[in-house]
Write an enzyme that holds these catalytic residues in place. Sequence first.
Site, PDB file in Angstrom:
ATOM      1  N   CYS A  37       0.757  -1.195  -0.024  1.00 25.15           N
ATOM      2  CA  CYS A  37       0.037   0.122  -0.132  1.00 25.15           C
ATOM      3  C   CYS A  37       0.987   1.134  -0.036  1.00 25.15           C
ATOM      4  O   CYS A  37       0.722   2.202  -0.949  1.00 25.15           O
ATOM      5  CB  CYS A  37      -0.859  -0.073   1.136  1.00 25.15           C
ATOM      6  SG  CYS A  37      -2.390  -1.149   0.973  1.00 25.15           S
ATOM      7  N   HIS A  86      -6.788   3.879   3.704  1.00 24.97           N
ATOM      8  CA  HIS A  86      -7.038   2.438   4.184  1.00 24.97           C
ATOM      9  C   HIS A  86      -8.483   2.404   4.971  1.00 24.97           C
ATOM     10  O   HIS A  86      -9.091   3.227   5.582  1.00 24.97           O
ATOM     11  CB  HIS A  86      -6.110   2.201   5.347  1.00 24.97           C
ATOM     12  CG  HIS A  86      -4.840   1.545   4.776  1.00 24.97           C
ATOM     13  ND1 HIS A  86      -3.626   2.373   4.572  1.00 24.97           N
ATOM     14  CD2 HIS A  86      -4.533   0.237   4.332  1.00 24.97           C
ATOM     15  CE1 HIS A  86      -2.554   1.609   4.068  1.00 24.97           C
ATOM     16  NE2 HIS A  86      -2.978   0.193   4.006  1.00 24.97           N
TER      17      HIS A  86
HETATM   18  N1  PCA Z   1      -3.047  -3.646   2.439  1.00 28.22           N
HETATM   19  C1  PCA Z   1      -1.625  -3.983   2.430  1.00 28.22           C
HETATM   20  C2  PCA Z   1      -1.195  -4.265   0.856  1.00 28.22           C
HETATM   21  C3  PCA Z   1      -2.652  -4.354   0.308  1.00 28.22           C
HETATM   22  C4  PCA Z   1      -3.831  -4.274   1.213  1.00 28.22           C
HETATM   23  O1  PCA Z   1      -5.030  -3.880   0.766  1.00 28.22           O
HETATM   24  C5  PCA Z   1      -1.063  -2.796   3.020  1.00 28.22           C
HETATM   25  O2  PCA Z   1      -1.320  -2.122   3.536  1.00 28.22           O
HETATM   26  O3  PCA Z   1       0.232  -2.610   2.397  1.00 28.22           O
END
Ligand code: PCA
Length: 212
Positions: free
Chosen positions: A143, A166
């Site tokens: 991410c 997020h």
């Molecule tokens: N969360 C992970 C990678 C993909 C996702 O949805 C992250 O926070 O890096």
Amino acid sequence: MTRVLVTGFGPFDGQQVNASWLAVTELVERWSGPEELVVRELPVSFRGARQLLRAAIAEVVPDLVVCVGEAGQTTQVGIERVAVNVIDARIPDIDGSAPIDVPVIAGAPAAFFSTLPVKACAVAVRELGVPVEVSNSAGLYVCNATFYALQHLLASRPEIRSGFVHVPRTPAQVEPGEPSMDVDVAATALNALLQAALSTTSDLRVSAGTLA
Ligand code: PCA
């Protein structure tokens, strides 16, 4: 026509689904415009996510780009303030790649800020009664790396706003009692924050600490 590009991620870490993509597909259902909403699913791959995102931006030519990922162990939507130029992978990505202490982009700046009005976005989500924070770390995994690559790509194009959000895992993804958020709540939050990002000219000057 104003165009909005929103991405979610595919499954990773042994999960069948990714809460971010579920929320993004639900967002499509409730989008009422007038802006055009284009969505893409990115693989949880350091290389692949970046490539697909770059291609989508070239194809869509958006005015606003918001990438969405899933975060475990939280009940809050996290509007990310900053992307950092380092990868420290706890688990391999879907290609088996697990870099440790390497830059996302060699020789590039240490960090980029979101160009979303993060405080205004947080207030818009909070007004719905949805738990939200302005987060100061998107982690050090796919991410953050995708967010960093996005901000690096668009650093010379300030007319395009971009950032990262997020969302918590869904109740179906976690054990009973563990933190989660219903998909429709996350989609409602995304809708509100996109509207705020589209309509806010300069961000609110309030401390993120007062937004909780
Ligand atoms: N969360 C992970 C990678 C993909 C996702 O949805 C992250 O926070 O890096």
